[in-house]
Write a protein that holds these residues in place. Structure first.
Motif, PDB file in Angstrom:
ATOM      1  N   SER A  10       0.889  -1.275   0.101  1.00 20.78           N
ATOM      2  CA  SER A  10      -0.009   0.018   0.003  1.00 20.78           C
ATOM      3  C   SER A  10       0.873   1.460   0.119  1.00 20.78           C
ATOM      4  N   LYS A  11       2.015   1.123   0.550  1.00 28.95           N
ATOM      5  CA  LYS A  11       2.935   2.458   0.710  1.00 28.95           C
ATOM      6  C   LYS A  11       3.190   2.671  -0.599  1.00 28.95           C
TER       7      LYS A  11
ATOM      8  N   LEU B  72       0.773   4.175  -2.756  1.00 25.59           N
ATOM      9  CA  LEU B  72       0.406   5.776  -2.358  1.00 25.59           C
ATOM     10  C   LEU B  72       1.616   6.549  -2.982  1.00 25.59           C
TER      11      LEU B  72
ATOM     12  N   THR C 137      -6.038   7.358   0.280  1.00 24.50           N
ATOM     13  CA  THR C 137      -5.856   5.883   1.040  1.00 24.50           C
ATOM     14  C   THR C 137      -7.168   5.267   0.891  1.00 24.50           C
ATOM     15  N   ASN C 138      -8.283   5.890   0.971  1.00 21.49           N
ATOM     16  CA  ASN C 138      -9.581   5.305   1.158  1.00 21.49           C
ATOM     17  C   ASN C 138      -9.908   4.584  -0.229  1.00 21.49           C
TER      18      ASN C 138
ATOM     19  N   LEU D 256      -7.743   3.750  -2.278  1.00 15.48           N
ATOM     20  CA  LEU D 256      -6.661   2.482  -2.524  1.00 15.48           C
ATOM     21  C   LEU D 256      -7.138   1.191  -1.863  1.00 15.48           C
ATOM     22  N   VAL D 257      -7.695   1.450  -0.499  1.00 15.44           N
ATOM     23  CA  VAL D 257      -8.236   0.349   0.110  1.00 15.44           C
ATOM     24  C   VAL D 257      -9.313  -0.551  -0.663  1.00 15.44           C
TER      25      VAL D 257
END
Length: 153
Positions: A39-40, A43, A51-52, A54-55
């Motif tokens: 995830s990092k 991003l 972030t939301n 991506l999730v």
């Protein structure tokens, strides 16, 4: 929000339901071409996904069986993502979209030498990239990348 049962059984609709938003294809791109897996790392991509979102997209891609997640064996606190065989089978479409964009985007930052190699033999280059991704490598980044293998820089 996408409907659980899809809008139709049209082949194009199925693809759009699974990967039809820009963020999903950019995640597939980041894994296959840029060797990103966390995830990092996603991003940090230049498109700056929230972030939301991506999730949400990671969850959606996993639910369609395009990516799989696992705990990093070296750091159990980190989740890594990889393309499944279903996701690897999206690489030809991703490369064709890139080819189209390189042709029509006057400001493209596409690697011209790679594009020429791909235009000469798209099947060969696609198979090399797919095999590389199956083995944890990427097209443009990291040790033993496809561009290194092909001598393209």
């Amino acid at each position: 929000m996408k409907r659980a049962n899809g809008k139709s059984h049209c082949a194009v609709n199925f693809a759009l339901e699974a990967i039809g938003d820009p963020w999903s294809l950019l995640i597939v791109r980041d894994i296959a071409l840029n060797g990103k897996h966390t995830s990092k790392e996603f991003l940090e991509s230049e498109e700056h996904i929230a972030t939301n979102i991506l999730v949400n997209r990671l969850t959606q891609l996993e639910s369609y069986g395009i990516i799989a997640k696992q705990r990093d064996p070296l750091d159990k606190r980190v989740t890594t993502y990889a393309l499944t065989e279903k996701g690897i089978n999206l690489i030809p479409a991703l490369l064709e979209l890139s080819k189209w964009s390189a042709k029509y985007d006057p400001k493209t930052d596409a690697n011209k030498v790679f594009a020429e190699e791909y235009y000469k033999n798209p099947t060969r280059v696609t198979v090399i990239i797919q095999d590389a991704v199956r083995n944890g490598r990427a097209a443009f980044a990291g040790r033993n990348s496809v561009v290194d293998e092909l001598g393209i820089h």
